[in-house]
Write a protein that holds these residues in place. Structure first.
Motif, PDB file in Angstrom:
ATOM      1  N   GLU A  72       0.837  -1.195   0.000  1.00 60.05           N
ATOM      2  CA  GLU A  72       0.000   0.000   0.000  1.00 60.05           C
ATOM      3  C   GLU A  72       0.870   1.242   0.000  1.00 60.05           C
ATOM      4  O   GLU A  72       1.815   1.348   0.785  1.00 60.05           O
ATOM      5  CB  GLU A  72      -0.905  -0.016   1.237  1.00 60.05           C
ATOM      6  CG  GLU A  72      -1.876   1.149   1.326  1.00 60.05           C
ATOM      7  CD  GLU A  72      -2.817   0.983   2.509  1.00 60.05           C
ATOM      8  OE1 GLU A  72      -3.703   0.113   2.430  1.00 60.05           O
ATOM      9  OE2 GLU A  72      -2.629   1.690   3.521  1.00 60.05           O
ATOM     10  N   ILE A  73       0.571   2.182  -0.885  1.00 61.25           N
ATOM     11  CA  ILE A  73       1.225   3.487  -0.888  1.00 61.25           C
ATOM     12  C   ILE A  73       0.270   4.475  -0.227  1.00 61.25           C
ATOM     13  O   ILE A  73      -0.869   4.643  -0.677  1.00 61.25           O
ATOM     14  CB  ILE A  73       1.573   3.953  -2.306  1.00 61.25           C
ATOM     15  CG1 ILE A  73       2.462   2.924  -3.009  1.00 61.25           C
ATOM     16  CG2 ILE A  73       2.258   5.313  -2.261  1.00 61.25           C
ATOM     17  CD1 ILE A  73       3.781   2.662  -2.329  1.00 61.25           C
ATOM     18  N   ALA A  74       0.708   5.100   0.839  1.00 58.80           N
ATOM     19  CA  ALA A  74      -0.127   6.041   1.586  1.00 58.80           C
ATOM     20  C   ALA A  74       0.246   7.473   1.217  1.00 58.80           C
ATOM     21  O   ALA A  74       1.428   7.827   1.196  1.00 58.80           O
ATOM     22  CB  ALA A  74       0.056   5.834   3.084  1.00 58.80           C
ATOM     23  N   MET A  75      -0.751   8.277   0.890  1.00 60.78           N
ATOM     24  CA  MET A  75      -0.513   9.687   0.637  1.00 60.78           C
ATOM     25  C   MET A  75      -0.979  10.510   1.828  1.00 60.78           C
ATOM     26  O   MET A  75      -2.109  10.371   2.293  1.00 60.78           O
ATOM     27  CB  MET A  75      -1.262  10.165  -0.607  1.00 60.78           C
ATOM     28  CG  MET A  75      -0.824  11.571  -1.033  1.00 60.78           C
ATOM     29  SD  MET A  75      -2.059  12.467  -2.012  1.00 60.78           S
ATOM     30  CE  MET A  75      -3.088  13.162  -0.727  1.00 60.78           C
ATOM     31  N   PHE A  76      -0.098  11.361   2.341  1.00 56.11           N
ATOM     32  CA  PHE A  76      -0.428  12.281   3.427  1.00 56.11           C
ATOM     33  C   PHE A  76      -0.482  13.698   2.863  1.00 56.11           C
ATOM     34  O   PHE A  76       0.388  14.104   2.095  1.00 56.11           O
ATOM     35  CB  PHE A  76       0.627  12.242   4.528  1.00 56.11           C
ATOM     36  CG  PHE A  76       0.614  10.990   5.373  1.00 56.11           C
ATOM     37  CD1 PHE A  76      -0.361  10.017   5.213  1.00 56.11           C
ATOM     38  CD2 PHE A  76       1.590  10.795   6.347  1.00 56.11           C
ATOM     39  CE1 PHE A  76      -0.368   8.875   5.994  1.00 56.11           C
ATOM     40  CE2 PHE A  76       1.593   9.653   7.132  1.00 56.11           C
ATOM     41  CZ  PHE A  76       0.608   8.688   6.955  1.00 56.11           C
ATOM     42  N   SER A  77      -1.495  14.455   3.262  1.00 55.98           N
ATOM     43  CA  SER A  77      -1.577  15.858   2.869  1.00 55.98           C
ATOM     44  C   SER A  77      -2.268  16.653   3.961  1.00 55.98           C
ATOM     45  O   SER A  77      -3.237  16.180   4.561  1.00 55.98           O
ATOM     46  CB  SER A  77      -2.343  16.009   1.555  1.00 55.98           C
ATOM     47  OG  SER A  77      -2.413  17.379   1.183  1.00 55.98           O
ATOM     48  N   PHE A 105      -3.528   2.333  -3.239  1.00 55.27           N
ATOM     49  CA  PHE A 105      -3.225   3.733  -2.954  1.00 55.27           C
ATOM     50  C   PHE A 105      -4.273   4.281  -1.999  1.00 55.27           C
ATOM     51  O   PHE A 105      -5.474   4.194  -2.272  1.00 55.27           O
ATOM     52  CB  PHE A 105      -3.231   4.526  -4.262  1.00 55.27           C
ATOM     53  CG  PHE A 105      -2.751   5.942  -4.138  1.00 55.27           C
ATOM     54  CD1 PHE A 105      -1.413   6.226  -3.985  1.00 55.27           C
ATOM     55  CD2 PHE A 105      -3.647   7.006  -4.184  1.00 55.27           C
ATOM     56  CE1 PHE A 105      -0.961   7.532  -3.885  1.00 55.27           C
ATOM     57  CE2 PHE A 105      -3.214   8.311  -4.094  1.00 55.27           C
ATOM     58  CZ  PHE A 105      -1.859   8.570  -3.942  1.00 55.27           C
ATOM     59  N   THR A 106      -3.846   4.799  -0.867  1.00 49.90           N
ATOM     60  CA  THR A 106      -4.762   5.376   0.109  1.00 49.90           C
ATOM     61  C   THR A 106      -4.386   6.826   0.373  1.00 49.90           C
ATOM     62  O   THR A 106      -3.212   7.195   0.312  1.00 49.90           O
ATOM     63  CB  THR A 106      -4.748   4.597   1.436  1.00 49.90           C
ATOM     64  OG1 THR A 106      -3.416   4.629   1.987  1.00 49.90           O
ATOM     65  CG2 THR A 106      -5.162   3.149   1.224  1.00 49.90           C
TER      66      THR A 106
END
Length: 354
Positions: A72-77, A105-106
């Motif tokens: 899983e690739i986690a995106m933080f913003s 992708f989360t």
């Protein structure tokens, strides 16, 4: 214990360059399919297990073998990445590329209270995470905390770099200085030599680079740089100004100027739109009384009246570059940290009389 097989070992065995083998294993760049298949077959034969997928065309169903449960690739913003944001198209490209390679992708929105408390959002699962991509994570303490988690991490833009301890992470930026220089040079050649800058230059690395690009251009082109034309703060008592607060700050700043410059270069299009509104409220017209330039080429920059001269960010190549940087970090965690800038293009529109 068996000796670990490296990309160089595979390259030597096949008589190919390390770069060619890396392209085949990481599925990046242009490569003949026969060469890719040969490399992947040799990698499996030699026991190379550091990449997360292998594809063998000889299999009728072209199966993908996932070698890790953390896929899983986690995106933080910390901000809302909507269709007006330059990263929207980039993330679409990134998600498509990752999906083809078997990654999920989360997306995780980091709230202000989580940033202040240095807390990870409850939706994030570290056990499933192969890597993290941060978009507009500009708090240095929080970004440093993320880097300490031991996961491969990529920052798309970042807190201002170079003023203290660097982040232990790869960083991806758009090219921020060259087109600012071209803009200043073009304005000077048109006789517009009094040029100012608007934007909180310590907000993030991109704003900082654009501001320094402006100052360097003024110096190198031997143009007079008036500090009063550098409007780089925000409303007193606020940290993250609302649009209303920022426009009020700009109105007050414009009123205090002894004279107006010929041109204002703005840190991004939304700063330029706020400046346009504040100037209009003061009875000043763009481009009749003053010229304005933004950055990002947001959808709003095309439809506003007058349309904005701006700098276009090529989001597709940013998405491709983000994929390459993050996946290569996942596969080779010991790589030295890298910083990459992707090409941008200057676009002239009505706000500079074009």
């Amino acid at each position: 214990m068996a000796e670990r097989i490296t990309i160089q070992d595979i390259a030597d065995a096949l008589g190919l360059s390390r770069n060619t083998v890396s392209k085949a294993i990481n599925n990046t760049g242009l490569l003949a399919e026969s060469t890719r298949e040969k490399v992947l077959q040799k990698a499996m034969d030699m026991g190379y297990k550091q990449f997360s997928y292998v594809t063998i065309a000889g299999l009728n169903d072209r199966k993908t073998e996932t070698l890790s449960t953390a896929n899983e690739i986690a995106m933080f913003s910390a901000s809302l990445v909507d269709n007006s944001h330059f990263a929207s198209t980039m993330l679409d490209k990134l998600q498509r590329e990752l999906s083809l390679l078997g990654y999920s992708f989360t997306m995780h929105r980091i709230r202000e209270e989580e940033v202040a408390a240095l807390k990870i959002p409850p939706s994030y699962n570290i056990e499933r995470t192969a890597g993290i991509i941060c978009v507009e994570m500009f708090d240095k303490a929080y970004s440093t905390m993320l880097c300490s988690m031991g996961k491969p991490i990529l920052f798309v833009d970042s807190p201002v770099a170079g003023l203290d301890e660097p982040l232990r992470a790869d960083c991806l930026y758009m090219e921020n200085k060259a087109n600012i220089y071209r803009m200043v040079k073009e304005m000077s050649e048109r006789g517009k030599k009094r040029i100012g800058f608007i934007g909180k230059y310590l907000h993030c690395q991109s704003f900082f680079e654009r501001y320094m690009g402006y100052r360097n251009a003024m110096y190198l082109l031997r143009l007079p740089l008036s500090e009063e034309y550098c409007i780089t703060g925000c409303k007193e008592g606020t940290r993250l100004s609302s649009t209303a607060d920022y426009r009020e700050y700009l109105e007050d700043s414009f009123r205090k100027l002894s004279s107006m410059p010929d041109v204002f270069i703005c840190a991004n299009d939304f700063v330029a739109l706020d400046a346009l509104a504040a100037l209009k409220k003061l009875g000043l017209s763009v481009p009749e009384d003053i010229w304005l330039c933004g950055f990002d080429d947001s959808p709003e920059s095309k439809v506003v009246t007058p349309s904005l001269t701006t700098v276009h960010i090529h989001s597709q190549i940013m998405g491709f570059s983000a994929t390459h940087l993050l996946l290569s970090r996942i596969k080779e965690p010991s790589l030295n940290f890298r910083t990459l800038h992707t090409e941008t293009s200057l676009i002239y529109r009505e706000s500079t009389g074009d």
